[in-house]
Every structure is written in structure tokens, then in C-alpha cells.
Motif scaffolding. Structure first.
Motif, PDB file in Angstrom:
ATOM      1  N   MET A  59     -16.078  49.779 -21.445  1.00  0.00           N
ATOM      2  CA  MET A  59     -16.995  49.824 -22.886  1.00  0.00           C
ATOM      3  C   MET A  59     -18.454  49.890 -22.302  1.00  0.00           C
ATOM      4  SD  MET A  59     -13.898  47.075 -23.955  1.00  0.00           S
ATOM      5  CE  MET A  59     -14.402  47.101 -25.895  1.00  0.00           C
ATOM      6  N   LEU A  60     -19.562  50.947 -23.073  1.00  0.00           N
ATOM      7  CA  LEU A  60     -20.609  50.148 -22.950  1.00  0.00           C
ATOM      8  C   LEU A  60     -21.398  49.736 -24.420  1.00  0.00           C
ATOM      9  CD1 LEU A  60     -23.128  51.386 -21.327  1.00  0.00           C
ATOM     10  CD2 LEU A  60     -23.851  53.178 -22.420  1.00  0.00           C
ATOM     11  N   ALA A  61     -21.383  48.101 -23.716  1.00  0.00           N
ATOM     12  CA  ALA A  61     -22.314  47.217 -24.979  1.00  0.00           C
ATOM     13  C   ALA A  61     -24.161  47.299 -24.790  1.00  0.00           C
ATOM     14  CB  ALA A  61     -22.476  46.034 -25.096  1.00  0.00           C
ATOM     15  N   LEU A  62     -24.613  48.005 -26.206  1.00  0.00           N
ATOM     16  CA  LEU A  62     -25.935  47.084 -26.128  1.00  0.00           C
ATOM     17  C   LEU A  62     -26.124  46.327 -26.823  1.00  0.00           C
ATOM     18  CD1 LEU A  62     -27.359  50.632 -26.383  1.00  0.00           C
ATOM     19  CD2 LEU A  62     -27.005  49.642 -24.730  1.00  0.00           C
ATOM     20  N   ASN A  63     -27.583  44.874 -26.438  1.00  0.00           N
ATOM     21  CA  ASN A  63     -28.276  44.578 -27.385  1.00  0.00           C
ATOM     22  C   ASN A  63     -29.209  44.692 -27.964  1.00  0.00           C
ATOM     23  OD1 ASN A  63     -30.604  42.216 -28.583  1.00  0.00           O
ATOM     24  ND2 ASN A  63     -28.603  41.264 -26.918  1.00  0.00           N
ATOM     25  N   MET A  64     -29.700  44.555 -29.390  1.00  0.00           N
ATOM     26  CA  MET A  64     -30.480  45.914 -30.345  1.00  0.00           C
ATOM     27  C   MET A  64     -31.869  45.678 -30.183  1.00  0.00           C
ATOM     28  SD  MET A  64     -29.154  48.947 -31.333  1.00  0.00           S
ATOM     29  CE  MET A  64     -30.570  49.567 -31.708  1.00  0.00           C
ATOM     30  N   VAL A  65     -32.083  43.714 -29.456  1.00  0.00           N
ATOM     31  CA  VAL A  65     -32.937  43.709 -29.381  1.00  0.00           C
ATOM     32  C   VAL A  65     -34.206  44.061 -28.407  1.00  0.00           C
ATOM     33  CG1 VAL A  65     -34.781  41.538 -28.506  1.00  0.00           C
ATOM     34  CG2 VAL A  65     -32.664  41.069 -30.235  1.00  0.00           C
ATOM     35  N   GLY A  66     -32.826  44.677 -27.415  1.00  0.00           N
ATOM     36  CA  GLY A  66     -33.810  45.328 -25.888  1.00  0.00           C
ATOM     37  C   GLY A  66     -33.511  45.197 -25.056  1.00  0.00           C
ATOM     38  N   GLY A  67     -33.423  46.170 -24.506  1.00  0.00           N
ATOM     39  CA  GLY A  67     -33.147  45.540 -22.918  1.00  0.00           C
ATOM     40  C   GLY A  67     -31.571  46.864 -22.138  1.00  0.00           C
ATOM     41  N   GLY A  68     -31.384  46.419 -21.050  1.00  0.00           N
ATOM     42  CA  GLY A  68     -30.116  47.179 -20.802  1.00  0.00           C
ATOM     43  C   GLY A  68     -29.115  47.417 -21.377  1.00  0.00           C
ATOM     44  N   GLY A  69     -27.916  47.774 -21.206  1.00  0.00           N
ATOM     45  CA  GLY A  69     -26.365  47.462 -22.248  1.00  0.00           C
ATOM     46  C   GLY A  69     -25.264  46.624 -20.595  1.00  0.00           C
ATOM     47  N   LEU A  70     -25.084  46.520 -20.689  1.00  0.00           N
ATOM     48  CA  LEU A  70     -23.446  45.994 -20.669  1.00  0.00           C
ATOM     49  C   LEU A  70     -22.476  47.198 -20.137  1.00  0.00           C
ATOM     50  CD1 LEU A  70     -22.080  42.290 -21.703  1.00  0.00           C
ATOM     51  CD2 LEU A  70     -24.824  43.420 -20.115  1.00  0.00           C
ATOM     52  N   GLU A  71     -22.196  47.692 -18.920  1.00  0.00           N
ATOM     53  CA  GLU A  71     -20.678  48.522 -18.624  1.00  0.00           C
ATOM     54  C   GLU A  71     -19.878  47.502 -18.522  1.00  0.00           C
ATOM     55  OE1 GLU A  71     -19.306  52.752 -17.027  1.00  0.00           O
ATOM     56  OE2 GLU A  71     -20.208  51.905 -15.639  1.00  0.00           O
ATOM     57  N   ILE A  72     -18.956  47.243 -18.809  1.00  0.00           N
ATOM     58  CA  ILE A  72     -17.900  46.869 -18.719  1.00  0.00           C
ATOM     59  C   ILE A  72     -16.690  47.694 -18.201  1.00  0.00           C
ATOM     60  CG2 ILE A  72     -15.971  44.355 -19.839  1.00  0.00           C
ATOM     61  CD1 ILE A  72     -18.517  44.142 -21.888  1.00  0.00           C
ATOM     62  N   TRP A  73     -16.600  47.110 -17.114  1.00  0.00           N
ATOM     63  CA  TRP A  73     -15.668  48.237 -16.334  1.00  0.00           C
ATOM     64  C   TRP A  73     -13.803  46.842 -15.803  1.00  0.00           C
ATOM     65  CZ3 TRP A  73     -12.765  50.215 -12.124  1.00  0.00           C
ATOM     66  CH2 TRP A  73     -12.746  51.785 -12.024  1.00  0.00           C
ATOM     67  N   GLN A  74     -12.927  48.316 -15.924  1.00  0.00           N
ATOM     68  CA  GLN A  74     -11.745  47.164 -15.950  1.00  0.00           C
ATOM     69  C   GLN A  74     -10.797  48.132 -15.294  1.00  0.00           C
ATOM     70  OE1 GLN A  74      -9.619  45.754 -19.062  1.00  0.00           O
ATOM     71  NE2 GLN A  74      -7.618  45.938 -18.481  1.00  0.00           N
ATOM     72  N   TYR A  75     -10.090  47.901 -14.190  1.00  0.00           N
ATOM     73  CA  TYR A  75      -9.031  48.315 -14.354  1.00  0.00           C
ATOM     74  C   TYR A  75      -8.111  48.938 -14.671  1.00  0.00           C
ATOM     75  CZ  TYR A  75     -10.842  49.114  -8.317  1.00  0.00           C
ATOM     76  OH  TYR A  75     -11.764  49.937  -7.579  1.00  0.00           O
ATOM     77  N   LYS A  76      -7.385  49.805 -14.980  1.00  0.00           N
ATOM     78  CA  LYS A  76      -5.834  49.667 -15.800  1.00  0.00           C
ATOM     79  C   LYS A  76      -4.757  49.626 -14.780  1.00  0.00           C
ATOM     80  CE  LYS A  76      -6.067  50.399 -19.418  1.00  0.00           C
ATOM     81  NZ  LYS A  76      -5.596  49.275 -20.450  1.00  0.00           N
ATOM     82  N   ASP A  77      -4.477  49.696 -13.409  1.00  0.00           N
ATOM     83  CA  ASP A  77      -3.103  50.077 -12.449  1.00  0.00           C
ATOM     84  C   ASP A  77      -4.180  49.408 -11.421  1.00  0.00           C
ATOM     85  OD1 ASP A  77      -5.398  51.743 -11.698  1.00  0.00           O
ATOM     86  OD2 ASP A  77      -4.362  54.479 -11.886  1.00  0.00           O
ATOM     87  N   ARG A  78      -4.618  48.567 -11.472  1.00  0.00           N
ATOM     88  CA  ARG A  78      -4.924  47.247 -10.027  1.00  0.00           C
ATOM     89  C   ARG A  78      -4.931  46.606 -10.712  1.00  0.00           C
ATOM     90  NH1 ARG A  78      -9.211  46.631  -7.211  1.00  0.00           N
ATOM     91  NH2 ARG A  78      -8.715  46.068  -5.164  1.00  0.00           N
ATOM     92  N   ILE A  79      -4.945  45.316 -10.116  1.00  0.00           N
ATOM     93  CA  ILE A  79      -5.229  44.039 -10.375  1.00  0.00           C
ATOM     94  C   ILE A  79      -6.398  43.815  -9.275  1.00  0.00           C
ATOM     95  CG2 ILE A  79      -4.722  41.445  -9.958  1.00  0.00           C
ATOM     96  CD1 ILE A  79      -1.893  41.887 -10.645  1.00  0.00           C
ATOM     97  N   PRO A  80      -7.945  43.862  -9.949  1.00  0.00           N
ATOM     98  CA  PRO A  80      -9.373  43.450  -9.298  1.00  0.00           C
ATOM     99  C   PRO A  80      -9.162  42.464  -8.756  1.00  0.00           C
ATOM    100  CG  PRO A  80      -9.348  43.270 -11.731  1.00  0.00           C
ATOM    101  CD  PRO A  80      -7.707  43.516 -11.553  1.00  0.00           C
ATOM    102  N   GLU A  81      -9.702  41.900  -7.906  1.00  0.00           N
ATOM    103  CA  GLU A  81      -9.971  41.112  -7.144  1.00  0.00           C
ATOM    104  C   GLU A  81     -11.372  40.505  -6.856  1.00  0.00           C
ATOM    105  OE1 GLU A  81      -9.129  42.404  -2.935  1.00  0.00           O
ATOM    106  OE2 GLU A  81      -7.147  43.018  -2.397  1.00  0.00           O
ATOM    107  N   ALA A  82     -11.094  39.295  -6.931  1.00  0.00           N
ATOM    108  CA  ALA A  82     -12.180  38.538  -6.989  1.00  0.00           C
ATOM    109  C   ALA A  82     -12.824  38.179  -5.121  1.00  0.00           C
ATOM    110  CB  ALA A  82     -11.674  37.117  -6.806  1.00  0.00           C
TER     111      ALA A  82
END
Length: 354
Positions: A59-82
Motif C-alpha cells: 500500500m502506497l500512502a502519501l501526505n499532501m502537506v508534502g514529503g515522501g510517502g509510506l510503502e507499507i509492505w506485508q507478506y501474504k504467505d509468510r510470517i514476518p520476523e522481528a
């Protein structure tokens, strides 16, 4: 034509629940423009995912005040590790995401009301700007910096991504990389010592070398005016051997996975990176398709292996249902898009939880 780096497009964050993270940043920090939400297999990233092509949600989310966005990235077939060990300030990789705010006391007040697990007091940066650090609900360190840049007025007191704090092992080598490949050629400060504003951060009472880099000139082609000026802060711990943040983990696991720049002239950039002995490690070669968006992406590694992504955007949706897109391949890459056209992306504003 020589390559053009327009600014920070986004920072990638590996998460366990992309929609939950998007909703939090939308609600509390103004990242409410959802450019795309796409599920696919990350087949080109197998170099960093143990030679396995995993399915993912991005998911790519932007803030219109200005600046870079967030690419929020999630595995669908694997549990991500900390990380198996606590991440300490100065470890190798992206330590902190920097957000801009043109009303920092208001941003601070709003975040303090959330009773986050970690929030520092307001401090003053080495160049006299107010700033503070907090930890988001998933353990990612964030710095909010007073910055007057504003692309578009918004109800949000805070803006988009201003930059990052990156842990490095050889300051001179890292300065050369960010200067010569990415154009961050202006050294705002280069200091050593114990810094008061770091003291509440994990291992922050240690002595550091701390270098803030900016670009002496900022390209404004395409979406450059939305992304705005950026900064990169390099830190090197002087009291221990730092660990790699993603040691024994995969790209896409929990935390800051990459820093992405919006570029034009990928072919020229490929040759430039190769001439500096930082060849592309991943290259989509022609064009990626993220559902409604399309373009060409590549990756390089900084001297410590921190991943830097380049994206040459070809197509961005404005009114997807009507088939209206911004086609960046047919325009002057050195000329910014009309402000009204970029503002039209506000039709992608999300007003309630996904």
C-alpha cells in the motif's frame, strides 16, 4: 539525458498487517492518500528473500502537506520476523524515519495524547529546529522535525517523509556514496560527541559521529514539488561494533526495509551507479505494474548494504474508474507537473478505516 533524482518517493516499512498500519498513519499523521493497494508476487526481489518469490500486499500512502510517502509492505504467505536482538542507535541500516511538521507543537500534543509507549521531550536540533522522537505502535522509531515546507494545506499538522537516519560503519565512504550517487552534496554539520537529543534512544548515550546531508540543488521534475526537499543523517557509533539491522532476516521483515527515490533516466542512472562501483542489484529492466501504477524500479546497496530503491514512474492514476492517468513518459522530465493536477490525487483520500 543525465539522470534526475526528484526526491524521496517513499520509505518501505515491513509490517504484519498493512491495513492496520495504514489506518494508524492515516488517522494520526495525515498519510491518507492511498495511491495504490496491490497484491502480487515479489518475483524480482528473491536476492533478498532467500531465493523464494513470496506473495505480498503493498500500500502506497502519501501526505499532501508534502514529503515522501509510506510503502507499507506485508507478506501474504509468510510470517514476518522481528529482529532477534534489540535494534540500537547506530546499527547498520535505517534507524529512524524523519517526518516534517509545520506545526510541531501541535503534532507533539496530538501524539502525546495517544499515550505511546515511547515519546521524547521536544529538543532542538544541531541547526536550531525543534524536533522529537517517538516509537510507533509497531516499534519503529520516528523523528518529527519542524519544517516550513508545505505543498498543500491539510488538516494534518504533520507532513510526509523528510528523510532518514542511517547507521553506517565508515562515515567517509558513506558520505561519498550519498553525495556522488544521490546528490546529497551539502554537509550541514559533521560533529562528534554525546548528543542530548539521542540520550533517551536505545544506546543513545554513547558517543557518535553525526553528519547531516542535504542537496545543494533540488530537482523539481514530475512530482518533485510534492516530495519537497529532503535530508539524510548518517550516524556512526564510536563505542561498539554495530550489527546489521537485517542480519539473518529477509527484505520485507519487520522494520524499515528501504529508502526509495523518484528518478528519471534509469538507464543513465544504471551506468552512473556502475561507474561508482555500486551496480544495480535488482532491476525490473522494463516496467513494473502495481495495479493502477506502473514504471521501472531498481535497487542498489549503500556501503553497509542498506537498500536504496529507484523508481521511474511511468503512470499514476488520478481517476482510475474513468481511466484517467498521469502519463509521465510523454512530458518534459525537468518540468514539474501542474499543481492542480498533483492535487487531483486527493480523490484517493481515505476517510475511514480500510
Amino acid at each position: 539525458m543525465k539522470e534526475i533524482i526528484n526526491g524521496i518517493q517513499q520509505i518501505g516499512i515491513g509490517v504484519a498487517d498493512a491495513k492496520e498500519v495504514f489506518n494508524w498513519y492515516r488517522k494520526y499523521l495525515g498519510f491518507d492518500i492511498l495511491v495504490f493497494q496491490d497484491e502480487a508476487t515479489a518475483g524480482l526481489m528473491t536476492k533478498y528473500t532467500n531465493n523464494t518469490a513470496y506473495s505480498r500486499l503493498a500500500m502506497l500512502a502519501l501526505n499532501m502537506v508534502g514529503g515522501g510517502g509510506l510503502e507499507i509492505w506485508q507478506y501474504k504467505d509468510r510470517i514476518p520476523e522481528a529482529s532477534k536482538t534489540p535494534i540500537l542507535l547506530g546499527d547498520l541500516g535505517i534507524n529512524v524515519m524523519k517526518l516534517r511538521s509545520n506545526a510541531i507543537e501541535e503534532t507533539y500534543k496530538e501524539l502525546k495524547a495517544l499515550q505511546l509507549s515511547f515519546l521524547t521531550e521536544l529538543h532542538t536540533t544541531e541547526v536550531g529546529r525543534s524536533h522529537f522522537f517517538f516509537e510507533d505502535p509497531w516499534g519503529n522509531l520516528v523523528e518529527v522535525v519542524a519544517d516550513n515546507y508545505c505543498f498543500c494545506s491539510s488538516k494534518s499538522a504533520s507532513g510526509g517523509v523528510l528523510g532518514v537516519v542511517v547507521g553506517v560503519s565508515d562515515m567517509d565512504a558513506s558520505i561519498d556514496f550519498y553525495k556522488h550517487l544521490l546528490g546529497f552534496d551539502h554537509v550541514v554539520y559533521n560533529k562528534k560527541g554525546v548528543f542530548q537529543d539521542f540520550c533517551d534512544l536505545p544506546s543513545g548515550k554513547a558517543s557518535f559521529q553525526r553528519v547531516l546531508l542535504k542537496r545543494s540543488t533540488t530537482a523539481v521534475g514530475g512530482f518533485g514539488e510534492l516530495f519537497g526537499p529532503a535530508e539524510i543523517e548518517l550516524i556512526q557509533t564510536e563505542e561498539r561494533k554495530p550489527d546489521k539491522i537485517y542480519k539473518d532476516r529477509l527484505w520485507g521483515d519487520l522494520g524499515y526495509i528501504h529508502l526509495c527515490f523518484d528518478v528519471h533516466g534509469m538507464q543513465a542512472l544504471r551506468e552512473h551507479a556502475k561507474s561508482l562501483n555500486f551496480p544495480f542489484t535488482v532491476d525490473s529492466a522494463d516496467s513494473f505494474d502495481m495495479g493502477a501504477a506502473a514504471g521501472h524500479f531498481s535497487y542498489v546497496e549503500d556501503p553497509d548494504g542498506t537498500l536504496i530503491e529507484f523508481v521511474e514512474t511511468h503512470k499514476v492514476p488520478v481517476l482510475k474508474k474513468l481511466g484517467i492517468y498521469i502519463d509521465l513518459k510523454k512530458r518534459n522530465p525537468q518540468k514539474p507537473l501542474s499543481k492542480w493536477l498533483v492535487k487531483a490525487m486527493q480523490v484517493h483520500r481515505v476517510r475511514s478505516d480500510r
